[in-house]
Motif scaffolding. Sequence first.
Motif, PDB file in Angstrom:
ATOM      1  N   GLY A 112       0.814  -1.209   0.000  1.00  0.00           N
ATOM      2  CA  GLY A 112       0.000   0.000   0.000  1.00  0.00           C
ATOM      3  C   GLY A 112       0.847   1.258   0.000  1.00  0.00           C
ATOM      4  N   LEU A 113       1.900   1.284   0.818  1.00  0.00           N
ATOM      5  CA  LEU A 113       2.769   2.460   0.895  1.00  0.00           C
ATOM      6  C   LEU A 113       3.654   2.587  -0.339  1.00  0.00           C
ATOM      7  CD1 LEU A 113       3.736   2.261   4.672  1.00  0.00           C
ATOM      8  CD2 LEU A 113       2.192   3.909   3.583  1.00  0.00           C
ATOM      9  N   PHE A 114       4.000   1.462  -0.969  1.00  0.00           N
ATOM     10  CA  PHE A 114       4.783   1.495  -2.204  1.00  0.00           C
ATOM     11  C   PHE A 114       4.050   2.280  -3.289  1.00  0.00           C
ATOM     12  CE2 PHE A 114       5.562  -0.783  -6.339  1.00  0.00           C
ATOM     13  CZ  PHE A 114       6.855  -0.315  -6.556  1.00  0.00           C
ATOM     14  N   PHE A 115       2.746   2.024  -3.449  1.00  0.00           N
ATOM     15  CA  PHE A 115       1.979   2.726  -4.474  1.00  0.00           C
ATOM     16  C   PHE A 115       1.536   4.123  -4.020  1.00  0.00           C
ATOM     17  CE2 PHE A 115       1.230  -1.671  -6.080  1.00  0.00           C
ATOM     18  CZ  PHE A 115       1.751  -1.480  -7.353  1.00  0.00           C
ATOM     19  N   SER A 116       1.651   4.415  -2.732  1.00  0.00           N
ATOM     20  CA  SER A 116       1.241   5.726  -2.213  1.00  0.00           C
ATOM     21  C   SER A 116       2.395   6.713  -2.153  1.00  0.00           C
ATOM     22  CB  SER A 116       0.632   5.568  -0.806  1.00  0.00           C
ATOM     23  OG  SER A 116      -0.541   4.777  -0.852  1.00  0.00           O
ATOM     24  N   PRO A 130      -4.972   5.294  -2.203  1.00  0.00           N
ATOM     25  CA  PRO A 130      -3.896   5.984  -1.484  1.00  0.00           C
ATOM     26  C   PRO A 130      -3.969   5.734   0.025  1.00  0.00           C
ATOM     27  CG  PRO A 130      -5.163   7.499  -2.893  1.00  0.00           C
ATOM     28  CD  PRO A 130      -5.931   6.231  -2.818  1.00  0.00           C
ATOM     29  N   ILE A 131      -2.825   5.535   0.630  1.00  0.00           N
ATOM     30  CA  ILE A 131      -2.729   5.441   2.082  1.00  0.00           C
ATOM     31  C   ILE A 131      -2.334   6.818   2.588  1.00  0.00           C
ATOM     32  CG2 ILE A 131      -1.725   4.219   4.024  1.00  0.00           C
ATOM     33  CD1 ILE A 131      -3.278   2.462   1.973  1.00  0.00           C
ATOM     34  N   PHE A 146      -4.676   1.884   8.900  1.00  0.00           N
ATOM     35  CA  PHE A 146      -4.564   2.651   7.663  1.00  0.00           C
ATOM     36  C   PHE A 146      -5.619   3.746   7.658  1.00  0.00           C
ATOM     37  CE2 PHE A 146      -2.693  -0.390   4.213  1.00  0.00           C
ATOM     38  CZ  PHE A 146      -1.466  -0.357   4.860  1.00  0.00           C
ATOM     39  N   VAL A 147      -5.240   4.937   7.226  1.00  0.00           N
ATOM     40  CA  VAL A 147      -6.200   6.001   6.950  1.00  0.00           C
ATOM     41  C   VAL A 147      -6.257   6.164   5.438  1.00  0.00           C
ATOM     42  CG1 VAL A 147      -6.850   8.403   7.327  1.00  0.00           C
ATOM     43  CG2 VAL A 147      -5.596   7.146   9.117  1.00  0.00           C
ATOM     44  N   MET A 148      -7.452   6.023   4.865  1.00  0.00           N
ATOM     45  CA  MET A 148      -7.630   6.081   3.413  1.00  0.00           C
ATOM     46  C   MET A 148      -8.814   6.978   3.065  1.00  0.00           C
ATOM     47  SD  MET A 148      -7.120   1.998   2.610  1.00  0.00           S
ATOM     48  CE  MET A 148      -8.212   1.521   3.962  1.00  0.00           C
ATOM     49  N   PRO A 149      -8.867   7.485   1.834  1.00  0.00           N
ATOM     50  CA  PRO A 149     -10.053   8.249   1.418  1.00  0.00           C
ATOM     51  C   PRO A 149     -11.294   7.370   1.497  1.00  0.00           C
ATOM     52  CG  PRO A 149      -8.288   8.444  -0.197  1.00  0.00           C
ATOM     53  CD  PRO A 149      -7.878   7.363   0.754  1.00  0.00           C
ATOM     54  N   PHE A 150     -12.438   7.971   1.771  1.00  0.00           N
ATOM     55  CA  PHE A 150     -13.679   7.216   1.784  1.00  0.00           C
ATOM     56  C   PHE A 150     -14.099   6.959   0.340  1.00  0.00           C
ATOM     57  CE2 PHE A 150     -18.101   6.181   2.017  1.00  0.00           C
ATOM     58  CZ  PHE A 150     -18.250   5.530   3.233  1.00  0.00           C
ATOM     59  N   ASP A 237      -7.514  -3.289  -0.752  1.00  0.00           N
ATOM     60  CA  ASP A 237      -7.260  -4.539  -0.027  1.00  0.00           C
ATOM     61  C   ASP A 237      -6.102  -5.341  -0.618  1.00  0.00           C
ATOM     62  OD1 ASP A 237      -7.304  -6.677   1.622  1.00  0.00           O
ATOM     63  OD2 ASP A 237      -9.384  -7.232   1.289  1.00  0.00           O
ATOM     64  N   PHE A 238      -4.902  -5.053  -0.122  1.00  0.00           N
ATOM     65  CA  PHE A 238      -3.708  -5.751  -0.573  1.00  0.00           C
ATOM     66  C   PHE A 238      -3.259  -6.807   0.438  1.00  0.00           C
ATOM     67  CE2 PHE A 238      -3.369  -1.261  -2.145  1.00  0.00           C
ATOM     68  CZ  PHE A 238      -3.797  -1.537  -3.438  1.00  0.00           C
TER      69      PHE A 238
END
Length: 366
Positions: A112-116, A130-131, A146-150, A237-238
């Motif tokens: 998740g952080l790799f793509f963020s 995005p994370i 994790f905090v993510m956009p809704f 969901d990774f």
Amino acid sequence: MSLPADTEADDVDKDLYDQPLHPSDPGALSKAEITWRGRQKWLEQHGYMLRPRYHQSWRPSWKDSKKSFYDCEDGVSIWHGSIIDATRTSDGSLVVLKEIKKSRHPHEADIGLFFSAEPLASDPKNHCVPILEVLQVPDDEDLIVFVMPFLRAYRSPIFDTFGEAVAYFKQVFEGLQFMHVHHVAHRDCDGRNIMMDGVHLYPHGFHPMSAQMKPDLSGFAKHYSRTERPVKYYFIDFGISRRYSPDNEAPREPQILGGDQSVPEFRDSDEPMDPFPTDVYYLGNMIREDFINAKYGFEFMGPLVSDMVQDDPIKRPNMDEVVTRFENIQKSLNSWKLRSRVVERDAAPILNLYRFLVHWRRRINY
């Protein structure tokens, strides 16, 4: 709150009684919700506000009215124990908080952080959620949040035109291609793990856990179409995703079933499999089940999808080939087709008539 007199303390979860309702009462907090309530002040300190239902001072609003709990905003519970909605206090935006157990899903945060992170985060072909922030849960080194956009489910609200559906296909194809180019297999990319940034479709908001309704549940929430306000789609969901070395061109992974359990290569063999062709199957089967079989007029996707869902994974196109073939399909569709209304195969006639009238009112406005 004391336990019932006839209840042995050793036979119950005492936390379930630490709330304004008896655990068996309608609208009572679940064990997972009580856990989130215990984090409320900590989350507020980090800039995230939970709904009143999860505050220590909460008292059910329906107790002082003739309403049922399901008609009250504070009666709506979360739909998954590890996920809860919140409001970011700095700007009032809706976010999602997801609890992750690192020992169970050791790769989820890394992927998740790799793509963020930049430069991938700003690449327009990146469709990984995005994370926004990662919070370490106090007193438990194994838990992070994790905090993510809704985001909303990719089909809520429904697709109005074929052009909207074609835009969806384009984004999910390029999104999965982007993951594969960076040597990441999703391994569970069916429709349940594809969502969209649809908050801006609802000018007056909606209830985060009852997404068709107004924030106060007083009626259905008004929304725009995706044509009026285009959206971006995201893979989420990774938890079972994997990232590989560029040198590993054909990795092998032990089989693991995701939400779609119809994978042909998993039926008759327990051997480790290359997860990349399985990703292609998941995406093709989603389009087959959710569009070709469920709606009229998507035959133009048939040949490509048939190849994507072949039983032999070696015969499936890779995502580069899928994207190239889809570009040719997209060019073959005229504007009349793209602007035509999507019709559900199992929709009631009266509902189809209503959607027909709404569709043409929009077209006239355009």
